[in-house]
Design a protein around this motif. Structure first.
Motif, short mmCIF file in Angstrom:
data_model
loop_
_atom_site.label_atom_id
_atom_site.label_comp_id
_atom_site.label_asym_id
_atom_site.label_seq_id
_atom_site.Cartn_x
_atom_site.Cartn_y
_atom_site.Cartn_z
N GLY A 33 35.63 -21.94 24.65
CA GLY A 33 35.80 -20.69 24.04
C GLY A 33 37.02 -20.56 23.09
N GLU A 34 37.61 -21.71 22.78
CA GLU A 34 38.68 -21.41 21.78
C GLU A 34 38.20 -21.17 20.35
OE1 GLU A 34 41.78 -24.32 22.21
OE2 GLU A 34 42.26 -23.83 24.25
N ASP A 35 39.10 -20.79 19.28
CA ASP A 35 38.59 -20.51 18.04
C ASP A 35 39.16 -21.85 17.24
OD1 ASP A 35 37.69 -18.17 18.63
OD2 ASP A 35 39.31 -16.94 17.40
N TYR A 36 38.30 -22.21 16.15
CA TYR A 36 38.84 -23.53 15.42
C TYR A 36 38.62 -22.90 13.99
CZ TYR A 36 38.14 -25.95 19.77
OH TYR A 36 38.49 -26.29 21.22
N PRO A 37 39.91 -23.39 13.40
CA PRO A 37 39.69 -22.90 11.90
C PRO A 37 39.08 -24.14 10.93
CG PRO A 37 41.82 -24.05 12.50
CD PRO A 37 40.83 -24.05 13.62
N LEU A 38 38.74 -23.76 9.74
CA LEU A 38 38.53 -24.70 8.62
C LEU A 38 39.73 -25.71 8.35
CD1 LEU A 38 36.57 -22.57 6.26
CD2 LEU A 38 35.51 -23.91 7.97
N ILE A 39 39.61 -26.81 7.94
CA ILE A 39 40.94 -27.50 7.42
C ILE A 39 40.76 -28.10 5.80
CG2 ILE A 39 42.48 -29.66 7.85
CD1 ILE A 39 41.16 -29.55 10.78
N ILE A 40 41.31 -27.36 5.05
CA ILE A 40 41.13 -27.66 3.79
C ILE A 40 42.40 -27.97 3.09
CG2 ILE A 40 40.60 -26.73 1.46
CD1 ILE A 40 38.46 -24.74 2.78
N GLY A 41 42.43 -29.25 2.47
CA GLY A 41 43.67 -29.81 2.04
C GLY A 41 44.95 -29.39 2.96
N GLY A 42 44.73 -29.90 4.30
CA GLY A 42 45.25 -29.82 5.26
C GLY A 42 45.63 -28.45 5.98
N GLU A 43 45.27 -27.43 5.21
CA GLU A 43 45.54 -26.18 5.80
C GLU A 43 44.50 -25.69 6.63
OE1 GLU A 43 46.23 -21.85 3.36
OE2 GLU A 43 45.84 -23.39 2.09
N ARG A 44 45.12 -24.71 7.67
CA ARG A 44 44.11 -24.23 8.62
C ARG A 44 43.75 -22.95 7.94
NH1 ARG A 44 45.15 -29.28 10.44
NH2 ARG A 44 44.78 -29.55 12.59
N ILE A 45 42.30 -22.73 7.90
CA ILE A 45 41.88 -21.28 7.64
C ILE A 45 40.96 -20.67 8.26
CG2 ILE A 45 40.68 -20.46 5.51
CD1 ILE A 45 41.57 -22.42 3.76
N THR A 46 41.19 -19.28 8.73
CA THR A 46 40.44 -18.78 9.60
C THR A 46 39.60 -17.90 8.85
OG1 THR A 46 42.06 -19.30 11.48
CG2 THR A 46 40.52 -17.32 11.78
N THR A 47 38.44 -17.92 9.54
CA THR A 47 37.38 -16.80 8.66
C THR A 47 36.89 -15.85 9.92
OG1 THR A 47 35.57 -18.03 9.09
CG2 THR A 47 36.70 -18.33 7.06
N GLU A 48 36.67 -14.63 9.48
CA GLU A 48 36.03 -13.72 10.14
C GLU A 48 34.58 -14.23 10.65
OE1 GLU A 48 36.73 -10.50 11.50
OE2 GLU A 48 38.51 -11.21 10.97
N ASP A 49 33.94 -14.65 9.91
CA ASP A 49 32.45 -14.99 10.28
C ASP A 49 32.69 -16.55 11.03
OD1 ASP A 49 29.89 -14.98 10.24
OD2 ASP A 49 29.79 -15.67 8.17
#
Ligand code: NAD
Ligand code: A1AUG
Length: 514
Positions: A33-49
């Motif tokens: 049930g945890e949230d997982y971000p995108l990883i772009i250029g090493g940066e974690r990016i969280t989206t609403e969608d």
């Protein structure tokens, strides 16, 4: 460097292994049930969608909530991958290979945890999950070694006064698009083949199994992979997939999935877009309609065991699964009745229970498609066993066997991708080969025979990329049975084989006058 050897499968009859898996399931349950971000250029990016990953055996249980890329984020990831390519391509290939070896070591230490995650996220019974994780480790160990083997290119001739060299250089940014049915092995294998050869990657995992892919990227980071080499961009195939396939900076696409999506990608990739200065390369490994042939001179018990295992392992959700059987008429009734006996005793239920041989299919869409094919099958053949399904808790479909099916029937021709097998009769071995070849696919096949002449005939005439004798048609091992198919099964890239890495590279000839 020790020679490559495939990762052994776990023997769960040993108490220690059994208990370790139970503990691993508990560990995974602790982070559901945890949230997982995108990883772009090493940066974690969280989206609403979000893409929400559910347990197919308990469809209300959330495995994870994964941020979802849109076209803007996909563009950001493309820029990151393009920039990182300029440095990553210059990293010594032995260092790139070391990242793979280190990642393999980390996964080996967390092997049951990864498998337990596959049990929860993909509905894989223990043995199937264990094999998926072992194959992921194999890809890392094998491709690392293959890179060391080809890093200095191949020998070519030189005339007196001339020094010729033939080397492989990377291609550029690759889009890796992976399926849910081997959510660890195929996702990891296609990703690391692309990066060990010096390319950078945008990884778009299947939307039903994105969490295991995220966990794998974490391992690559721990193993020392620099930021931006692999960018994790789960998203809709139609939105993000098309955008990245069309992108002028995309140099190659490594796709594994269905025939229809593979053809779509191949067609779109062939279109030249503004700013694009190359012909995109497409590796596309697609579907199958795989046949086991049973000869009249054969070990019939072996035949029935091989059919049942190849048809119902992981609920038939393998591109290699046996979904058609052709039996020479002399032994037809005996084999069909033994297949019936063996299928009737298969246990179906939650995959966290080791006693269940089979679990679910992946989601509602798969459930609806497969049950629709079962209805079609009822009109096309004799229902021998199974035919029922229940999606009240999870997507459970009983292993289903149809006999007396005409070779031209839909269930003999179309990929069902579920626990359904169709059986037909041939008058002799030659006709059996003709029926087996009468499909647009050409991925795997098996022949059960003790007749050496017929075996050799099949070796020549049975047109599949992976042909097995006196065993089932699933379970290719990396480095032992390189895997890939003919015709509509794809580009025959032969994953886990000696030629695979070169598909991610281009050869450069240099000639120097001495
Ligand atoms: N030949 C092989 O090695 C092999 C291995 C595993 C699975 N398969 C095949 O894969 C299929 C099952 O997997 P699946 O259901 O995940 O397949 P799928 O084709 O539905 O999806 C595969 C991947 O493509 C993505 N996708 C969907 N639309 C896209 C688009 N327009 N552009 C780019 N990407 C897009 C999906 O999100 C997913 O990540 C079966 O047909 C099976 O035979 C083949
Ligand atoms: N490589 C696997 C199949 C992968 C496709 O689903 C096998 O050989 O069974």
């Amino acid at each position: 460097m020790i020679p490559y050897k495939h990762e052994p499968f776990t023997d769960f009859s040993l108490e220690a292994n059994y208990n370790a898996y139970v503990d691993a399931l508990k560990k995974v349950e602790g982070y559901l049930g945890e949230d997982y971000p995108l990883i772009i250029g090493g940066e974690r990016i969280t989206t609403e969608d979000k893409i929400v990953s559910y347990n197919p055996a308990k469809k209300t249980e959330v495995i994870g909530r994964v941020s979802k890329a849109n076209q803007e984020l996909a563009e950001q990831a493309m820029q990151a991958a393009d920039k990182t390519f300029k440095t990553w391509k210059k990293v010594d290939s032995a260092i790139r290979a070391d990242v793979l070896f280190k990642a393999a070591a980390i996964i080996r230490r967390r092997k049951h945890e990864f498998s337990a995650l596959l049990t929860k996220e993909a509905g894989k019974p223990w043995d199937e999950a264990d094999a998926d994780t072992a194959e992921a480790i194999d890809f890392l160990e094998y491709y690392g070694r293959q890179m060391l083997r080809i890093k200095n290119g191949q020998p070519v001739e030189s005339r007196p006064g001339e020094y010729n060299r033939y080397n492989y250089i990377p291609l550029g940014v690759g889009i890796v698009i992976s399926p849910w049915n081997f959510p660890f092995a195929i996702m990891a294998g296609t990703t690391v083949a692309a990066i060990v050869t010096g390319n950078t990657v945008l990884l778009k995992p299947a939307s039903t199994t994105p969490v295991v892919a995220y966990k794998f990227i974490e391992v690559l980071e721990q193993a020392g992979l620099p930021a931006g080499v692999v960018n994790y961009v789960p998203g809709s195939g139609a939105e993000v997939g098309d955008y990245l396939v069309d992108h002028p900076k995309t140099r190659f696409i490594s796709f594994t999935g269905s025939r229809d999506i593979g053809l779509r990608i191949n067609q779109r990739a062939a279109t030249h877009n503004d700013g694009q200065i190359w012909i995109k390369r497409v590796i596309a490994e697609m579907g199958g309609k795989d046949t086991i042939i049973v000869d009249k001179e054969a070990d019939l018990e072996l035949a029935a065991q091989s059919i049942v295992k190849s048809a119902f392992g992981f609920s038939g959700q393998k591109c290699s699964a046996c979904s058609r059987v052709v039996i020479v008429e002399d032994v037809y009734d005996t084999v069909v009745s033994r297949v019936e006996e063996l299928t009737k005793v298969l246990t179906v239920g939650d995959p966290t229970d080791y006693n269940n041989y089979m679990a679910t299919v992946i989601d509602q869409a798969a459930f609806d498609k497969i049950t629709a094919y079962i209805e079609i099958g009822k009109g096309e053949g004799r229902l021998v066993v199974g035919g029922t399904a229940d999606d009240s808790v999870g997507y459970f479909i009983q292993p289903t066997v149809f006999a007396d099916v005409a070779p031209s029937a839909r269930i003999m021709k179309e990929e069902i991708f579920g626990p359904v097998v169709a059986i037909t009769k041939a008058k002799d071995f030659d006709e059996a080969i003709d029926i087996a070849n009468d499909t647009e696919y050409g991925l795997t096949g098996a022949v059960i025979t003790t007749n050496r002449f017929n075996q050799e005939k099949a070796r020549e005439d049975f047109h599949v990329g992976n042909l097995y004798f006196n065993r089932g048609c699933t379970g290719a091992i990396v480095g032992y049975q390189p895997f890939g198919g003919f015709n509509m099964s794809g580009t025959d890239s032969k994953a886990g084989g000696p030629d695979y890495l070169q598909l991610h590279m281009q050869a450069k000839t240099t000639s120097e006058m001495l």
